[in-house]
Scaffold this motif. Sequence first.
Motif, PDB file in Angstrom:
ATOM      1  N   GLU A   1       0.820  -1.209   0.000  1.00 10.47           N
ATOM      2  CA  GLU A   1       0.000   0.000   0.000  1.00 10.47           C
ATOM      3  C   GLU A   1       0.856   1.263   0.000  1.00 10.47           C
ATOM      4  N   GLN A   2       2.016   1.218   0.674  1.00  7.14           N
ATOM      5  CA  GLN A   2       2.903   2.374   0.679  1.00  7.14           C
ATOM      6  C   GLN A   2       3.480   2.653  -0.702  1.00  7.14           C
ATOM      7  N   GLY A   3       3.513   1.624  -1.564  1.00  2.81           N
ATOM      8  CA  GLY A   3       4.057   1.818  -2.899  1.00  2.81           C
ATOM      9  C   GLY A   3       3.223   2.709  -3.792  1.00  2.81           C
ATOM     10  N   ARG A   4       1.991   3.015  -3.377  1.00  2.00           N
ATOM     11  CA  ARG A   4       1.155   3.921  -4.185  1.00  2.00           C
ATOM     12  C   ARG A   4       1.723   5.339  -4.211  1.00  2.00           C
ATOM     13  N   LYS A   5       2.577   5.663  -3.255  1.00  2.00           N
ATOM     14  CA  LYS A   5       3.191   7.001  -3.278  1.00  2.00           C
ATOM     15  C   LYS A   5       4.029   7.203  -4.531  1.00  2.00           C
ATOM     16  N   SER A   6       4.587   6.132  -5.073  1.00  2.00           N
ATOM     17  CA  SER A   6       5.364   6.245  -6.305  1.00  2.00           C
ATOM     18  C   SER A   6       4.477   6.667  -7.473  1.00  2.00           C
ATOM     19  N   VAL A   7       3.289   6.098  -7.549  1.00  2.00           N
ATOM     20  CA  VAL A   7       2.364   6.466  -8.623  1.00  2.00           C
ATOM     21  C   VAL A   7       1.937   7.924  -8.465  1.00  2.00           C
ATOM     22  N   ASP A   8       1.678   8.340  -7.226  1.00  2.00           N
ATOM     23  CA  ASP A   8       1.344   9.750  -6.985  1.00  2.00           C
ATOM     24  C   ASP A   8       2.463  10.667  -7.475  1.00  2.00           C
ATOM     25  N   ALA A   9       3.705  10.306  -7.151  1.00  2.00           N
ATOM     26  CA  ALA A   9       4.832  11.154  -7.539  1.00  2.00           C
ATOM     27  C   ALA A   9       4.988  11.212  -9.050  1.00  2.00           C
ATOM     28  N   VAL A  10       4.810  10.083  -9.725  1.00  2.00           N
ATOM     29  CA  VAL A  10       4.964  10.059 -11.188  1.00  2.00           C
ATOM     30  C   VAL A  10       3.864  10.869 -11.861  1.00  2.00           C
ATOM     31  N   ILE A  11       2.631  10.681 -11.441  1.00  2.00           N
ATOM     32  CA  ILE A  11       1.526  11.410 -12.068  1.00  2.00           C
ATOM     33  C   ILE A  11       1.667  12.908 -11.824  1.00  2.00           C
ATOM     34  N   PHE A  12       2.066  13.282 -10.615  1.00  4.86           N
ATOM     35  CA  PHE A  12       2.264  14.705 -10.363  1.00  4.86           C
ATOM     36  C   PHE A  12       3.405  15.263 -11.216  1.00  4.86           C
ATOM     37  N   GLY A  13       4.496  14.511 -11.347  1.00  2.66           N
ATOM     38  CA  GLY A  13       5.604  14.974 -12.174  1.00  2.66           C
ATOM     39  C   GLY A  13       5.203  15.149 -13.626  1.00  2.66           C
ATOM     40  N   ILE A  14       4.406  14.232 -14.147  1.00  2.77           N
ATOM     41  CA  ILE A  14       3.956  14.341 -15.542  1.00  2.77           C
ATOM     42  C   ILE A  14       3.034  15.545 -15.716  1.00  2.77           C
ATOM     43  N   LEU A  15       2.090  15.724 -14.796  1.00  2.00           N
ATOM     44  CA  LEU A  15       1.175  16.860 -14.902  1.00  2.00           C
ATOM     45  C   LEU A  15       1.917  18.191 -14.759  1.00  2.00           C
ATOM     46  N   PHE A  16       2.859  18.259 -13.846  1.00  2.00           N
ATOM     47  CA  PHE A  16       3.612  19.493 -13.645  1.00  2.00           C
ATOM     48  C   PHE A  16       4.437  19.842 -14.890  1.00  2.00           C
ATOM     49  N   THR A  17       5.071  18.842 -15.492  1.00  2.01           N
ATOM     50  CA  THR A  17       5.849  19.087 -16.709  1.00  2.01           C
ATOM     51  C   THR A  17       4.947  19.496 -17.857  1.00  2.01           C
ATOM     52  N   ALA A  18       3.762  18.868 -17.959  1.00  2.10           N
ATOM     53  CA  ALA A  18       2.832  19.237 -19.028  1.00  2.10           C
ATOM     54  C   ALA A  18       2.332  20.671 -18.855  1.00  2.10           C
TER      55      ALA A  18
END
Length: 361
Positions: free
Chosen positions: A117-134
Motif C-alpha cells: 500500500e505504501q508503494g502507491r506514493k510512487s504512482v502519486d509522484a509520477v503522475i504529479f511529475g507528468i502533470l507538472f511538466t505538461a
Amino acid sequence: MTTMLDSYREHIVNTHKQPLFLLLVGFITSFVFIRFSVRMIRAKVRWWPGNVTPGGLHIHHMVFGLGFLLVGGIGVFATYGDTPWIDWFGLAFGIGCGLVLDEFALILHLDDVYWSEQGRKSVDAVIFGILFTALLLIGYVPLGVVPGEDTRWGLITVISVNALASVITLLKGKVWTGLLGIMVPGLSWIGAIRLARPSSPWARWRYTTRPRRRARALRRERLLHGRADRARTWLFDLIAGAPDKVPANHPAAHRVAERMAARASAHLDAHAARALARRQARLADRRSAAVAGAPSKAPTAHPQPSEGPSGGVPARSAGARQRRRTVRAGRSRTYAVGPTGLERRPGRHPHLRTKTRRIHR
C-alpha cells in the motif's frame, strides 16, 4: 498529419520548448515501459527477461534512472545547452525521472514497498511529475508570465495570493488541489476555503476546539473523499497494478500491529493505567485471602504450635503474607511489634512499641 507538424513547429519548436517536450516524452515512455516490465515479472511470464541480478544482487531500476539523470544534467552544462545536444539530454533526463520516481516510495521508506500500500506514493509522484511538466510545457512558467516583460504589480499580487492559498490547501491535506493550484489559479483558492481533511495538520490545529466543524469534516470525508479515494485507487490499480494483500500472519502485518499497539498505549492516561493496576492488585489480594481462609480437606495429625515467645513462626509468616498483600494492593498499613512478633495494630496500646510503615508500589 501536416496540420499536426505545423502546430508542433509553431508551438514547440519556434517557442524553444522542444527539450521540455522531449523530457516529457521520455518521462512518460520510461514509466509506461518499466511498469509493463515489473508487471510481466510479477506475473512470471517466461518470455520476459526478468530482473537484473548480477551475482545474485537485485539492482533496482532507480539505479539506471540515476545514471540517466546524471548524463542528462551534466551533459547540458558540458555542452552549454547547444542544439541538438540539449534535445538529447532532455530526453535522457526525462527517462531518468520516470525510472527514479517509479521507486519514490522505496526511497522514502528505505524499504522494498513496491507492491504494498505504501508503494502507491510512487504512482502519486509520477503522475504529479507528468502533470507538472505538461503544465510547464503549456504555460512555460506559472500563470503564463514570460520573462523579460515589464513588472506588473497586479500580477505579482495574484501570484502571491495564489501561493499563500496553495500552502493553506496543502496544510488542509488536499495535496493534488494544492499542487495543481500552483499552476492553475483558482483551484488552490477553492481548497483553501473549503473544510480540511480530518487527518490534516490544519484539522489538528484548528478543529480540536470546534467539535461541530470536525464532525462536518468527518462526514464529508466519509461521503465525498471516500468515493474519490476509491476512484483513485481503481485508476492507480489499472495503471500500475494492485498491491499485494498482506495476510494476517505475515511478519509485516505483525510489525504494523505492534506499532499501532505501541502508539495506542503511549496515549493512555497514566492515572487510568494506575487505577487498572490497583484494581488488579485488589482482585489478586481477594483471591489469595480466599485461598488462605479455605478449610483443609484432611485434618493434620500434628497440632499447630501455639503462638508465644517460643512459637512465633506462624505470626511471622502471617506478617509476611500481610506485607506481600500490602505491596500488591499499594496501600499503607500500620503494624505493632509485640511479644509474639509483627502484628496488625488494632489501636493504640500503652505497652507495645509501635511502628508505622508505608509501603509503596
